[in-house]
Every structure is written in structure tokens, then in C-alpha cells.
Design a protein around this motif. Structure first.
Motif, short mmCIF file in Angstrom:
data_model
loop_
_atom_site.label_atom_id
_atom_site.label_comp_id
_atom_site.label_asym_id
_atom_site.label_seq_id
_atom_site.Cartn_x
_atom_site.Cartn_y
_atom_site.Cartn_z
N PHE A 177 0.80 -1.22 0.00
CA PHE A 177 0.00 0.00 0.00
C PHE A 177 0.84 1.28 0.00
O PHE A 177 0.28 2.38 0.09
CB PHE A 177 -0.93 0.01 1.22
N MET A 178 2.18 1.15 -0.10
CA MET A 178 3.02 2.34 -0.02
C MET A 178 2.77 3.31 -1.16
O MET A 178 2.73 4.53 -0.96
CB MET A 178 4.49 1.93 0.00
N ASN A 179 2.61 2.80 -2.39
CA ASN A 179 2.37 3.70 -3.53
C ASN A 179 1.11 4.52 -3.32
O ASN A 179 1.10 5.74 -3.51
CB ASN A 179 2.27 2.90 -4.83
N ALA A 180 0.04 3.84 -2.92
CA ALA A 180 -1.23 4.53 -2.71
C ALA A 180 -1.12 5.52 -1.55
O ALA A 180 -1.66 6.63 -1.62
CB ALA A 180 -2.34 3.52 -2.44
N PHE A 181 -0.41 5.12 -0.49
CA PHE A 181 -0.25 6.00 0.67
C PHE A 181 0.49 7.28 0.29
O PHE A 181 0.09 8.40 0.66
CB PHE A 181 0.49 5.27 1.78
N LEU A 182 1.59 7.15 -0.46
CA LEU A 182 2.37 8.33 -0.84
C LEU A 182 1.60 9.24 -1.78
O LEU A 182 1.68 10.47 -1.68
CB LEU A 182 3.70 7.90 -1.46
N ARG A 183 0.83 8.65 -2.69
CA ARG A 183 0.00 9.48 -3.58
C ARG A 183 -1.05 10.24 -2.78
O ARG A 183 -1.32 11.42 -3.03
CB ARG A 183 -0.67 8.61 -4.66
N LEU A 184 -1.66 9.56 -1.81
CA LEU A 184 -2.67 10.21 -0.97
C LEU A 184 -2.05 11.33 -0.13
O LEU A 184 -2.60 12.43 -0.03
CB LEU A 184 -3.33 9.18 -0.06
N LEU A 185 -0.89 11.05 0.46
CA LEU A 185 -0.21 12.05 1.27
C LEU A 185 0.15 13.28 0.45
O LEU A 185 -0.06 14.42 0.88
CB LEU A 185 1.05 11.44 1.89
N SER A 186 0.67 13.06 -0.75
CA SER A 186 1.03 14.16 -1.63
C SER A 186 -0.21 14.97 -2.03
O SER A 186 -0.18 16.21 -2.06
CB SER A 186 1.73 13.63 -2.88
#
Length: 286
Positions: free
Chosen positions: A160-169
Motif C-alpha cells: 500500500f506504499m504507492n497509494a499512501f504516498l499518492r494520498l499524502l502528496s
């Protein structure tokens, strides 16, 4: 308070609009370049500054200050994309990547980031003192916001790291929300990131843009080397450093890059005129 202090850019050329529409994210519009600098006077200045002030000035400090001045001179490069529109930053924030040893990691290292807010308004003494304090906190893991963020990331599954970083950005930059109350630092990466590979003995490297940081410029000073140079028509030994850069071509192009390159060259090759005045401790020019 918003995450970033921004103002919309009003005049957008048709080329710039096409560039923004051509690339969806910072994954693909990277442009790379290298600047070769004479460092003889910069090394003299570092020595004089240390003797005059008692502070440990380094090439990283000089490059960070030069980048801040370059963005002050070229405000259109001091920007960020939100909703596919260019927003200009009201102040210049420069970040510096710092190597951090992982405790119990059998010699493994991590990278952490330190920031200098309103770096264009600060002199070298202020920048050295501020970075020394923040680097000391980071290396000894006393920066609460950074450490809380790292602990939170460790609990996120790799899947889920890719989705988490996109959401955070998206939340921090597109929505421009200040998440400091949740333990996340405000604008942790700034408009330009400096990472010194010279401390690793490397002469040059091209660093990729990191999409979730929304930082459009990465500046990478390498190691200072002895090389033959041409001076007054003669080949003489000289101190040379290569500075590599990566920038986001969606809204930074050759015109902006030329201002940034000229400023960095001017300041690093003529430091006694461009940086803090050191008074009687300044050595005579060679």
C-alpha cells in the motif's frame, strides 16, 4: 494555516500549458544537466569563514544558499503544480538530505531531510547554525515530526506504499492542508533539494525527481577534484567540482535553468563578493 504559502501564477504561456498537459506526474518530465565549477576561491572562502566565525562551513551550505538566491532571482522557478496549475511560493524553502545511521542496523544508513525556510533572507552564519541544529536533531533522532512520520511509515504494508504516498502528496500539496498537528512537518522538501554526493567520494550523479515530494529541482554537488584548467590561455592545475541538476520540465525550462546556473556559478566562483563579508580575515585573491 495552509501547508504552503502560495499565490496563483496569472500569466501562463501556451507552451507552458501544453507542457503541463503533456505529462501527468513528475515521473517522466525530468531534464538533466551538469555545471562544472572552479572551486579554488570557494575553498579559500570556506577556510577563511571557519577561521573568522568558528563555524564549520561546507560546500553544501554554499550550494544551498546559492540555490536560494537563484530562486529569489527567478521566482517563476520557485513554484509548485496544484490542480494542473502553477502556484508560486511566497518564500524560498531549501531542503538538504542528510545521511542517518540506522540504530541496530549493522552499519545500514537511512536518509532524512532538513529544511531551511526563507533561505533567501538568511546569511551563511544563520544557515550554518540552523542546519547544524536540525542535522544534530535528525542524526540523534530528536526531530519529533520526522521520527513520528518514519514510525508511521514502518507500519504501512509495502503493498500500500504507492497509494499512501499518492494520498499524502494529494492532501499536503494538491489540497494544501497543513498536517503538522498530525505530526507531519510543513513543506518538508521545499522548492529545491540539495544532496551532496561529494561526501561519498562521487564526482557526479543524476538524481530522479520524487513525485510525492512535489520538489521540482534537485541539485547534486560532487567531490572537488584536482584537474587541469585553462587560465589566461595557459593550462594550470585547479580545483573543480561538478554540480548535477534535475528539474521538472512541465514548468521549468532552459530559460529558468540558465538563471539558476548563472547564479550558482557566480556565487561559488566569486564567494568573497557574493556571500557573507569576513572583514580582515579575507585572504588576498590569487
Amino acid at each position: 494555516m495552509p501547508n504552503l504559502d502560495l499565490v496563483p501564477k496569472q500569466e501562463i504561456s501556451s507552451f507552458r500549458k501544453l507542457a503541463i498537459g503533456t505529462w501527468h506526474t513528475a515521473y517522466d518530465p525530468s531534464v538533466y544537466g551538469t555545471l562544472t565549477l572552479r572551486m579554488d576561491r570557494a575553498l579559500d572562502y570556506i577556510k577563511a569563514f571557519r577561521h573568522s566565525t568558528g563555524r564549520r562551513l561546507t560546500v553544501t551550505h554554499l550550494v544551498a544558499k546559492a540555490c536560494a538566491e537563484a530562486l529569489r532571482r527567478c521566482p517563476d522557478a520557485n513554484a509548485i503544480l496544484r490542480w494542473n496549475k502553477i502556484y508560486l511560493r511566497r518564500g524560498v524553502t531549501v531542503s538538504v538530505l542528510v545521511v542517518q545511521t540506522i540504530s541496530g542496523g549493522d552499519g545500514e544508513v537511512d536518509l532524512t531531510v532538513t529544511t531551511i525556510e526563507r533561505a533567501h533572507e538568511k546569511n551563511l552564519v544563520q544557515i550554518v547554525d540552523e542546519l547544524d541544529r536540525t542535522i544534530e536533531r535528525a542524526r540523534h533522532r530528536r526531530d519529533r515530526a520526522v521520527e513520528e512520520t518514519k514510525r508511521a511509515i514502518r507500519h504501512i504494508p509495502f503493498l500500500f506504499m504507492n497509494a499512501f504516498l499518492r494520498l499524502l502528496s494529494f492532501v499536503m500539496y494538491t489540497l494544501n492542508l497543513d498536517l503538522s498537528k498530525l505530526g507531519l512537518p510543513r513543506d518538508p522538501f521545499g522548492a529545491v533539494t540539495v544532496t551532496n554526493i561529494g561526501s561519498l567520494g562521487l564526482e557526479s550523479a543524476y538524481v530522479p525527481l520524487v513525485p510525492y515530494t512535489r520538489t521540482p529541482i534537485l541539485v547534486v554537488p560532487g567531490a572537488v577534484r584536482d584537474e587541469p584548467v585553462v587560465e589566461d590561455g595557459k593550462v594550470v592545475p585547479g580545483k573543480v567540482m561538478r554540480v548535477s541538476a534535475t528539474f521538472d520540465h512541465r514548468f521549468i525550462d532552459g530559460l529558468h535553468a540558465s538563471v539558476l546556473a548563472r547564479t550558482v556559478r557566480e556565487m561559488l566562483e566569486d564567494p568573497f563578493r557574493c556571500f557573507d563579508r569576513l572583514g580582515a580575515e579575507i585572504p588576498a585573491p590569487r
